[in-house]
Write a protein that holds these residues in place. Structure first.
Motif, mmCIF file in Angstrom:
data_model
loop_
_atom_site.group_PDB
_atom_site.id
_atom_site.type_symbol
_atom_site.label_atom_id
_atom_site.label_comp_id
_atom_site.label_asym_id
_atom_site.label_seq_id
_atom_site.Cartn_x
_atom_site.Cartn_y
_atom_site.Cartn_z
ATOM 1 N N ASP A 104 0.866 -1.179 0.000
ATOM 2 C CA ASP A 104 0.000 0.000 0.000
ATOM 3 C C ASP A 104 0.904 1.230 0.000
ATOM 4 O O ASP A 104 1.573 1.506 0.999
ATOM 5 C CB ASP A 104 -0.907 0.002 1.232
ATOM 6 C CG ASP A 104 -1.934 1.131 1.199
ATOM 7 O OD1 ASP A 104 -1.856 1.994 0.300
ATOM 8 O OD2 ASP A 104 -2.825 1.143 2.087
ATOM 9 N N PRO A 105 0.962 1.955 -1.119
ATOM 10 C CA PRO A 105 1.866 3.106 -1.203
ATOM 11 C C PRO A 105 1.510 4.234 -0.238
ATOM 12 O O PRO A 105 2.331 5.117 -0.007
ATOM 13 C CB PRO A 105 1.735 3.554 -2.658
ATOM 14 C CG PRO A 105 0.433 3.031 -3.113
ATOM 15 C CD PRO A 105 0.195 1.763 -2.367
ATOM 16 N N SER A 106 0.297 4.219 0.351
ATOM 17 C CA SER A 106 -0.102 5.290 1.282
ATOM 18 C C SER A 106 0.320 5.001 2.721
ATOM 19 O O SER A 106 0.151 5.846 3.595
ATOM 20 C CB SER A 106 -1.619 5.498 1.226
ATOM 21 O OG SER A 106 -2.302 4.339 1.646
ATOM 22 N N GLU A 107 0.854 3.802 3.004
ATOM 23 C CA GLU A 107 1.314 3.466 4.344
ATOM 24 C C GLU A 107 2.807 3.769 4.478
ATOM 25 O O GLU A 107 3.534 3.827 3.485
ATOM 26 C CB GLU A 107 1.058 1.987 4.659
ATOM 27 C CG GLU A 107 -0.414 1.659 4.833
ATOM 28 C CD GLU A 107 -0.609 0.241 5.322
ATOM 29 O OE1 GLU A 107 0.412 -0.443 5.573
ATOM 30 O OE2 GLU A 107 -1.755 -0.189 5.453
ATOM 31 N N LEU A 108 3.242 3.971 5.736
ATOM 32 C CA LEU A 108 4.654 4.283 5.998
ATOM 33 C C LEU A 108 5.419 2.979 6.167
ATOM 34 O O LEU A 108 5.665 2.485 7.269
ATOM 35 C CB LEU A 108 4.774 5.155 7.254
ATOM 36 C CG LEU A 108 4.025 6.498 7.213
ATOM 37 C CD1 LEU A 108 4.189 7.238 8.532
ATOM 38 C CD2 LEU A 108 4.519 7.357 6.053
ATOM 39 N N THR A 109 5.819 2.415 5.047
ATOM 40 C CA THR A 109 6.548 1.154 5.037
ATOM 41 C C THR A 109 7.809 1.314 4.190
ATOM 42 O O THR A 109 8.018 2.339 3.533
ATOM 43 C CB THR A 109 5.679 0.025 4.475
ATOM 44 O OG1 THR A 109 5.247 0.389 3.147
ATOM 45 C CG2 THR A 109 4.460 -0.223 5.362
ATOM 46 N N ALA A 110 8.653 0.264 4.226
ATOM 47 C CA ALA A 110 9.888 0.285 3.434
ATOM 48 C C ALA A 110 10.379 -1.143 3.208
ATOM 49 O O ALA A 110 9.981 -2.082 3.913
ATOM 50 C CB ALA A 110 10.957 1.114 4.150
ATOM 51 N N ALA A 111 11.262 -1.284 2.222
ATOM 52 C CA ALA A 111 11.896 -2.568 1.915
ATOM 53 C C ALA A 111 13.356 -2.490 2.327
ATOM 54 O O ALA A 111 14.022 -1.472 2.134
ATOM 55 C CB ALA A 111 11.766 -2.875 0.427
ATOM 56 N N HIS A 112 13.860 -3.603 2.935
ATOM 57 C CA HIS A 112 15.270 -3.699 3.331
ATOM 58 C C HIS A 112 15.741 -5.109 3.001
ATOM 59 O O HIS A 112 14.957 -6.055 2.981
ATOM 60 C CB HIS A 112 15.435 -3.410 4.828
ATOM 61 C CG HIS A 112 16.847 -3.233 5.244
ATOM 62 N ND1 HIS A 112 17.646 -4.289 5.652
ATOM 63 C CD2 HIS A 112 17.640 -2.125 5.314
ATOM 64 C CE1 HIS A 112 18.839 -3.826 5.969
ATOM 65 N NE2 HIS A 112 18.871 -2.507 5.762
ATOM 66 N N LYS A 113 17.036 -5.232 2.810
ATOM 67 C CA LYS A 113 17.554 -6.528 2.359
ATOM 68 C C LYS A 113 17.582 -7.568 3.466
ATOM 69 O O LYS A 113 17.280 -8.749 3.226
ATOM 70 C CB LYS A 113 18.957 -6.356 1.793
ATOM 71 C CG LYS A 113 19.008 -5.517 0.532
ATOM 72 C CD LYS A 113 20.450 -5.325 0.079
ATOM 73 C CE LYS A 113 20.515 -4.394 -1.126
ATOM 74 N NZ LYS A 113 21.920 -4.132 -1.552
ATOM 75 N N THR A 114 17.938 -7.172 4.684
ATOM 76 C CA THR A 114 18.181 -8.168 5.733
ATOM 77 C C THR A 114 17.405 -7.965 7.040
ATOM 78 O O THR A 114 17.318 -8.906 7.836
ATOM 79 C CB THR A 114 19.678 -8.184 6.079
ATOM 80 O OG1 THR A 114 20.077 -6.879 6.521
ATOM 81 C CG2 THR A 114 20.515 -8.584 4.859
#
Length: 208
Positions: free
Chosen positions: A136-146
């Protein structure tokens, strides 16, 4: 014995002395009466104009109560009413108490587990994330490798100092030099959507 002329002169002299003494006596009596009359008149006038004497018993309380109140209980005395000054003082105290600024409790600084610097990008396409939840692009999330899923990371844009706390729910990015891929909402919070890729400082606040 003297001559008849001498006897006559002596008789006349006696008569003159007697008459003179009587006249003096009459004048003295009249003067005395006049003086006494003026004094009496003044005394009478002073008596008429003098204020009446105060009754010495007027201010004394009566020994016995009135007949109507004998044998009956007295009515209770009215309780003293609170003066407005005391009420005003209480209200002023209350206002002063309310006006005192409350001490702000210091926020406990969140413990930082680890930190570092890198570049961050952002994405907005709708897809499934590595955590299994829809992106959901409207939520405060992120992608990380590990980092474990659910970890909390504070991300600060080095260009303007603006920060945002994101939740890791995806894997990536895989481009060189980047360690975070933010959602569009998170990138907007730090003011980096115009640049696309920004230098950031990250602080890991929790793992999983």
């Amino acid at each position: 014995m003297g001559s008849p002329v001498r006897r006559l002169l002596r008789a006349r002299l006696r008569t003159v002395l007697i008459v003179s003494g009587a006249a003096v006596a009459v004048l003295a009596a009249g003067a005395f009466a006049l003086v006494n009359g003026n004094g009496t008149a003044r005394s009478a006038q002073a008596a008429q104009t003098a204020p009446p004497a105060a009754d010495p018993l007027a201010g004394r309380p009566k020994a016995d109560p009135p007949r109507a109140s004998r044998g009956k209980p007295r009515s209770p005395e009215p309780s003293p009413t609170k003066s407005p000054e005391k009420k005003a003082a209480k209200s002023d105290t209350k206002v002063a108490h309310l006006a005192k600024p409350e001490k702000k409790t210091e926020k406990k600084r969140t413990k930082v587990i680890s930190s570092g610097s890198c570049e961050a990008s952002y994405y907005w396409e709708g897809q499934m994330t590595a955590s299994g939840e829809p992106f959901d692009p409207s939520e405060l999330t992120a992608a990380h490798k590990t980092l474990p899923m659910g970890s909390k990371v504070r991300v600060t844009n080095k260009n303007n100092g603006r920060s945002v706390v994101v939740r890791i729910n995806d894997r990536g990015p895989y481009a060189g030099g980047r360690c975070l891929d933010l959602s569009r909402a998170a990138m907007k919070k730090v003011g980096g959507t115009g640049a696309g890729v920004i230098p950031v400082r990250y602080e890991v606040l929790s793992r999983g």
